[in-house]
Design a protein around this motif. Structure first.
Motif, PDB file in Angstrom:
ATOM      1  N   PHE A   1       0.822  -1.207   0.000  1.00  0.00           N
ATOM      2  CA  PHE A   1       0.000   0.000   0.000  1.00  0.00           C
ATOM      3  C   PHE A   1       0.858   1.260   0.000  1.00  0.00           C
ATOM      4  O   PHE A   1       1.781   1.391   0.796  1.00  0.00           O
ATOM      5  CB  PHE A   1      -0.930  -0.013   1.221  1.00  0.00           C
ATOM      6  CG  PHE A   1      -1.857   1.163   1.311  1.00  0.00           C
ATOM      7  CD1 PHE A   1      -2.809   1.387   0.335  1.00  0.00           C
ATOM      8  CD2 PHE A   1      -1.773   2.053   2.376  1.00  0.00           C
ATOM      9  CE1 PHE A   1      -3.666   2.465   0.412  1.00  0.00           C
ATOM     10  CE2 PHE A   1      -2.627   3.135   2.468  1.00  0.00           C
ATOM     11  CZ  PHE A   1      -3.576   3.345   1.477  1.00  0.00           C
TER      12      PHE A   1
ATOM     13  N   GLU B   1       1.932 -12.635   3.508  1.00  0.00           N
ATOM     14  CA  GLU B   1       1.844 -11.171   3.612  1.00  0.00           C
ATOM     15  C   GLU B   1       2.543 -10.678   4.879  1.00  0.00           C
ATOM     16  O   GLU B   1       3.295  -9.694   4.853  1.00  0.00           O
ATOM     17  CB  GLU B   1       0.367 -10.754   3.620  1.00  0.00           C
ATOM     18  CG  GLU B   1      -0.331 -10.940   2.285  1.00  0.00           C
ATOM     19  CD  GLU B   1      -1.837 -10.812   2.374  1.00  0.00           C
ATOM     20  OE1 GLU B   1      -2.493 -10.841   1.323  1.00  0.00           O
ATOM     21  OE2 GLU B   1      -2.356 -10.688   3.509  1.00  0.00           O
ATOM     22  N   ASN B   2       2.304 -11.386   5.986  1.00  0.00           N
ATOM     23  CA  ASN B   2       2.937 -10.986   7.251  1.00  0.00           C
ATOM     24  C   ASN B   2       4.451 -11.170   7.199  1.00  0.00           C
ATOM     25  O   ASN B   2       5.206 -10.356   7.734  1.00  0.00           O
ATOM     26  CB  ASN B   2       2.350 -11.815   8.403  1.00  0.00           C
ATOM     27  CG  ASN B   2       0.895 -11.486   8.668  1.00  0.00           C
ATOM     28  OD1 ASN B   2       0.427 -10.397   8.339  1.00  0.00           O
ATOM     29  ND2 ASN B   2       0.163 -12.425   9.255  1.00  0.00           N
TER      30      ASN B   2
ATOM     31  N   ALA C   1       5.858  -8.340   5.087  1.00  0.00           N
ATOM     32  CA  ALA C   1       5.719  -7.076   5.813  1.00  0.00           C
ATOM     33  C   ALA C   1       6.758  -6.982   6.931  1.00  0.00           C
ATOM     34  O   ALA C   1       7.364  -5.916   7.144  1.00  0.00           O
ATOM     35  CB  ALA C   1       4.309  -6.955   6.387  1.00  0.00           C
TER      36      ALA C   1
ATOM     37  N   GLN D   1       1.696  -2.442   4.461  1.00  0.00           N
ATOM     38  CA  GLN D   1       0.461  -3.210   4.302  1.00  0.00           C
ATOM     39  C   GLN D   1       0.585  -3.990   2.989  1.00  0.00           C
ATOM     40  O   GLN D   1       0.478  -3.425   1.904  1.00  0.00           O
ATOM     41  CB  GLN D   1      -0.755  -2.284   4.270  1.00  0.00           C
ATOM     42  CG  GLN D   1      -0.939  -1.493   5.568  1.00  0.00           C
ATOM     43  CD  GLN D   1      -2.145  -0.585   5.504  1.00  0.00           C
ATOM     44  OE1 GLN D   1      -3.179  -0.950   4.941  1.00  0.00           O
ATOM     45  NE2 GLN D   1      -2.023   0.604   6.070  1.00  0.00           N
TER      46      GLN D   1
ATOM     47  N   ASN E   1      -0.192  -7.109   0.265  1.00  0.00           N
ATOM     48  CA  ASN E   1      -1.243  -7.978  -0.272  1.00  0.00           C
ATOM     49  C   ASN E   1      -0.610  -8.964  -1.245  1.00  0.00           C
ATOM     50  O   ASN E   1       0.121  -8.571  -2.154  1.00  0.00           O
ATOM     51  CB  ASN E   1      -2.318  -7.158  -0.985  1.00  0.00           C
ATOM     52  CG  ASN E   1      -3.393  -8.042  -1.600  1.00  0.00           C
ATOM     53  OD1 ASN E   1      -3.383  -8.294  -2.796  1.00  0.00           O
ATOM     54  ND2 ASN E   1      -4.325  -8.507  -0.797  1.00  0.00           N
TER      55      ASN E   1
END
Length: 269
Positions: free
Chosen positions: A44, A80-81, A84, A97, A99
């Motif tokens: 994001f 994703e985690n 991140a 963030q 995706n």
């Protein structure tokens, strides 16, 4: 009239645990990334990090700034985690963030072969898919398919082979045997067992052998005897486990076996 505090607390706990249970069930159904999958990764407010890449055979992918990262065997949320965390710990993005969107699913596929309506290889789009889920995706068992399905795969490095009785799963409530499938599994549905009938019957030919079918029921499937036929001196040709063909004179309530051949003679009177 107001509810007591204890009732309010009980209701609140039910709602909370219900939400947790639903979230847990949803997480279990998430797609798990596998080798060969092509994914699109976006961050994001960081369009320059948008990447479309392939998960390698060892379960890794390459992402800008953080290089190679292991995602094979992880759900999309877990991947994703993971990405991140690497971006944040590396100081590249303050509050990333991420995706992860699977574009082509190639790693986690199950082959469904034999007597199904749509044989082929099918992707496991969610985790914890079961044998019956894959049969449904393949269009279900065809009318010529057997009730028992063979599952072949690898678990913990060892080859497995299971024969699963599909009707028993539902008739007996034996859903514990509805095996969870894994990428690379093969499901095979053999042709249903048959018996044969010829001679003085209305409909000679090969017919599906149902469970617990008697000689009398087999005759009924063939439409019964003709006007010239007789059940006296009825013969069944049966090949034993040793391959030797035997001719027996059965009782009408005897059970038929796979590949039995019923012969109805012509009446002499």
């Amino acid at each position: 009239m107001t509810s007591s505090p204890s009732r309010f607390l009980a209701t609140l706990l039910l709602l909370v645990f219900g939400f947790i249970g639903a979230a847990s069930a949803a997480a279990e159904r998430e797609y798990v990334l596998g080798p060969g999958d092509i994914v699109r990764i976006t961050v994001f407010q960081n369009p320059d990090l948008t990447t479309e890449t392939r998960v390698s055979e060892n379960g890794t992918l390459t992402f800008p700034l953080i290089g190679s990262i292991v995602v094979g065997g992880q759900s999309t949320t877990k991947a994703e985690n993971t990405i991140a965390t690497r971006l944040r710990e590396g100081g590249f993005v303050l509050m990333p963030q991420v995706n992860v969107l699977p574009m082509q699913i190639r790693g986690n596929q199950v082959a469904v072969l034999g007597q199904v309506n749509r044989p082929g290889r099918f992707p496991m789009e969610t985790a914890n898919l079961r044998l019956t889920d894959m049969l449904a995706i393949a269009g279900g068992i065809s009318p010529n398919g057997a009730d028992t399905v063979v599952l072949v795969g690898v678990r913990e490095g060892k080859q497995i082979r299971r024969e699963i009785d599909i009707p028993a799963l539902f008739m007996n409530g034996d859903l514990a045997n509805d095996a969870v499938v894994s990428g690379g599994d093969l499901i095979y549905v053999h042709r249903a067992p048959v018996f044969y009938i010829y001679g003085e019957v209305q409909r000679a030919g090969a017919f599906r052998l149902e469970r617990g079918m008697s000689v009398m029921q087999g005759l009924a499937v063939g439409g019964g005897t003709t006007a010239r036929g007789t059940i006296r001196g009825l013969r069944v040709h049966r090949r034993g486990a040793d391959g030797v063909l035997k001719v027996i004179e059965p009782e009408l309530d005897d059970l038929l076996q796979v590949d039995d051949v019923i012969y109805v003679k012509e009446s002499l009177f």
